[in-house]
Design a protein around this motif. Sequence first.
Motif, PDB file in Angstrom:
ATOM      1  N   ARG A 153      39.481  74.926  24.072  1.00  9.96           N
ATOM      2  CA  ARG A 153      39.014  75.591  25.289  1.00  9.96           C
ATOM      3  C   ARG A 153      39.257  74.706  26.515  1.00  9.96           C
ATOM      4  N   TRP A 154      39.075  73.388  26.341  1.00  7.42           N
ATOM      5  CA  TRP A 154      39.234  72.454  27.453  1.00  7.42           C
ATOM      6  C   TRP A 154      40.655  71.940  27.596  1.00  7.42           C
ATOM      7  N   HIS A 155      41.565  72.378  26.726  1.00  9.63           N
ATOM      8  CA  HIS A 155      42.941  71.874  26.749  1.00  9.63           C
ATOM      9  C   HIS A 155      43.496  71.931  28.173  1.00  9.63           C
ATOM     10  N   GLY A 156      43.984  70.811  28.641  1.00  6.87           N
ATOM     11  CA  GLY A 156      44.524  70.737  29.990  1.00  6.87           C
ATOM     12  C   GLY A 156      43.491  70.350  31.030  1.00  6.87           C
ATOM     13  N   LYS A 157      42.204  70.450  30.686  1.00  4.60           N
ATOM     14  CA  LYS A 157      41.145  70.108  31.630  1.00  4.60           C
ATOM     15  C   LYS A 157      40.372  68.882  31.175  1.00  4.60           C
ATOM     16  N   ALA A 158      40.378  68.635  29.891  1.00  8.50           N
ATOM     17  CA  ALA A 158      39.601  67.534  29.329  1.00  8.50           C
ATOM     18  C   ALA A 158      40.359  66.223  29.478  1.00  8.50           C
ATOM     19  N   PRO A 159      39.656  65.111  29.356  1.00  4.70           N
ATOM     20  CA  PRO A 159      40.343  63.818  29.408  1.00  4.70           C
ATOM     21  C   PRO A 159      41.346  63.718  28.278  1.00  4.70           C
ATOM     22  N   ASN A 160      42.388  62.937  28.473  1.00  3.72           N
ATOM     23  CA  ASN A 160      43.417  62.818  27.445  1.00  3.72           C
ATOM     24  C   ASN A 160      43.068  61.762  26.403  1.00  3.72           C
ATOM     25  N   PHE A 161      41.848  61.286  26.419  1.00  2.00           N
ATOM     26  CA  PHE A 161      41.330  60.364  25.415  1.00  2.00           C
ATOM     27  C   PHE A 161      42.011  59.001  25.444  1.00  2.00           C
ATOM     28  N   VAL A 162      42.618  58.648  26.555  1.00  2.00           N
ATOM     29  CA  VAL A 162      43.251  57.343  26.682  1.00  2.00           C
ATOM     30  C   VAL A 162      42.192  56.326  27.079  1.00  2.00           C
ATOM     31  N   ARG A 163      42.217  55.203  26.433  1.00  2.00           N
ATOM     32  CA  ARG A 163      41.255  54.155  26.729  1.00  2.00           C
ATOM     33  C   ARG A 163      41.672  53.396  27.985  1.00  2.00           C
ATOM     34  N   PRO A 164      40.714  53.084  28.871  1.00  2.00           N
ATOM     35  CA  PRO A 164      41.080  52.252  30.022  1.00  2.00           C
ATOM     36  C   PRO A 164      41.443  50.856  29.523  1.00  2.00           C
ATOM     37  N   SER A 165      42.392  50.232  30.173  1.00  2.65           N
ATOM     38  CA  SER A 165      42.756  48.884  29.751  1.00  2.65           C
ATOM     39  C   SER A 165      41.759  47.890  30.316  1.00  2.65           C
ATOM     40  N   ALA A 166      41.677  46.738  29.683  1.00  3.87           N
ATOM     41  CA  ALA A 166      40.729  45.711  30.114  1.00  3.87           C
ATOM     42  C   ALA A 166      40.985  45.293  31.557  1.00  3.87           C
ATOM     43  N   GLY A 167      42.226  45.376  31.991  1.00  2.00           N
ATOM     44  CA  GLY A 167      42.562  44.975  33.344  1.00  2.00           C
ATOM     45  C   GLY A 167      42.304  46.046  34.382  1.00  2.00           C
ATOM     46  N   SER A 168      41.826  47.204  33.953  1.00  2.64           N
ATOM     47  CA  SER A 168      41.617  48.318  34.881  1.00  2.64           C
ATOM     48  C   SER A 168      40.454  48.086  35.836  1.00  2.64           C
ATOM     49  N   PHE A 169      39.536  47.212  35.482  1.00  2.36           N
ATOM     50  CA  PHE A 169      38.349  46.971  36.286  1.00  2.36           C
ATOM     51  C   PHE A 169      38.215  45.479  36.542  1.00  2.36           C
ATOM     52  N   PRO A 170      37.804  45.109  37.756  1.00  2.00           N
ATOM     53  CA  PRO A 170      37.641  43.681  38.067  1.00  2.00           C
ATOM     54  C   PRO A 170      36.643  43.013  37.115  1.00  2.00           C
ATOM     55  N   VAL A 171      36.875  41.743  36.864  1.00  3.48           N
ATOM     56  CA  VAL A 171      36.024  40.982  35.958  1.00  3.48           C
ATOM     57  C   VAL A 171      34.563  41.046  36.392  1.00  3.48           C
ATOM     58  N   GLY A 172      34.303  40.982  37.700  1.00  2.99           N
ATOM     59  CA  GLY A 172      32.927  41.040  38.193  1.00  2.99           C
ATOM     60  C   GLY A 172      32.226  42.336  37.812  1.00  2.99           C
ATOM     61  N   VAL A 173      32.955  43.446  37.867  1.00  2.00           N
ATOM     62  CA  VAL A 173      32.383  44.745  37.490  1.00  2.00           C
ATOM     63  C   VAL A 173      32.074  44.734  36.002  1.00  2.00           C
ATOM     64  N   ARG A 174      33.017  44.257  35.216  1.00  2.00           N
ATOM     65  CA  ARG A 174      32.827  44.219  33.759  1.00  2.00           C
ATOM     66  C   ARG A 174      31.634  43.328  33.394  1.00  2.00           C
ATOM     67  N   GLU A 175      31.483  42.208  34.088  1.00  2.00           N
ATOM     68  CA  GLU A 175      30.364  41.302  33.799  1.00  2.00           C
ATOM     69  C   GLU A 175      29.026  41.949  34.147  1.00  2.00           C
ATOM     70  N   ARG A 176      28.971  42.703  35.229  1.00  2.00           N
ATOM     71  CA  ARG A 176      27.721  43.387  35.603  1.00  2.00           C
ATOM     72  C   ARG A 176      27.372  44.488  34.605  1.00  2.00           C
ATOM     73  N   LEU A 177      28.384  45.053  33.972  1.00  2.00           N
ATOM     74  CA  LEU A 177      28.141  46.120  32.991  1.00  2.00           C
ATOM     75  C   LEU A 177      27.803  45.575  31.602  1.00  2.00           C
ATOM     76  N   ARG A 178      28.162  44.317  31.345  1.00  2.00           N
ATOM     77  CA  ARG A 178      27.981  43.739  30.011  1.00  2.00           C
ATOM     78  C   ARG A 178      26.550  43.859  29.474  1.00  2.00           C
ATOM     79  N   PRO A 179      25.502  43.529  30.239  1.00  2.00           N
ATOM     80  CA  PRO A 179      24.146  43.657  29.684  1.00  2.00           C
ATOM     81  C   PRO A 179      23.772  45.109  29.359  1.00  2.00           C
ATOM     82  N   HIS A 180      24.292  46.055  30.139  1.00  2.00           N
ATOM     83  CA  HIS A 180      24.010  47.466  29.884  1.00  2.00           C
ATOM     84  C   HIS A 180      24.714  47.940  28.616  1.00  2.00           C
ATOM     85  N   ALA A 181      25.936  47.442  28.415  1.00  2.00           N
ATOM     86  CA  ALA A 181      26.671  47.780  27.189  1.00  2.00           C
ATOM     87  C   ALA A 181      25.979  47.155  25.976  1.00  2.00           C
TER      88      ALA A 181
END
Length: 112
Positions: A49-77
């Motif tokens: 039903r969502w074909h063409g509208k849903a995410p393509n299930f591709v994983r973001p790469s580690a380099g997609s987000f600045p290290v500072g953002v990733r570090e702030r998210l680490r405790p939440h993860a």
Amino acid sequence: MAAKETLGYVSRTAAIVALRKEGLSSESIARRIGIDVKTVSALECSARRWHGKAPNFVRPSAGSFPVGVRERLRPHARARDISVDALIRRLIETVAFGNLVDAVLDDAEAAA
């Protein structure tokens, strides 16, 4: 509702789609994921039903987000016992599918 990371995929639906492409039966997929066969069918139907509208299930790469953002998210993860990448995917999916972009970003005037 947030996606449930499953078998290394961003969601159960993504796992089902991938396993089906590998030729697995609904019964095999259900056993492997630990869900009912009827749930496999329902999620597959949803994916079509969502074909063409849903995410393509591709994983973001580690380099997609600045290290500072990733570090702030680490405790939440860590609190959710998931990876930072999985948390990023869940956040983005929740914002996108919940139509929450305007609620999260305070740039309504600039976007208009």
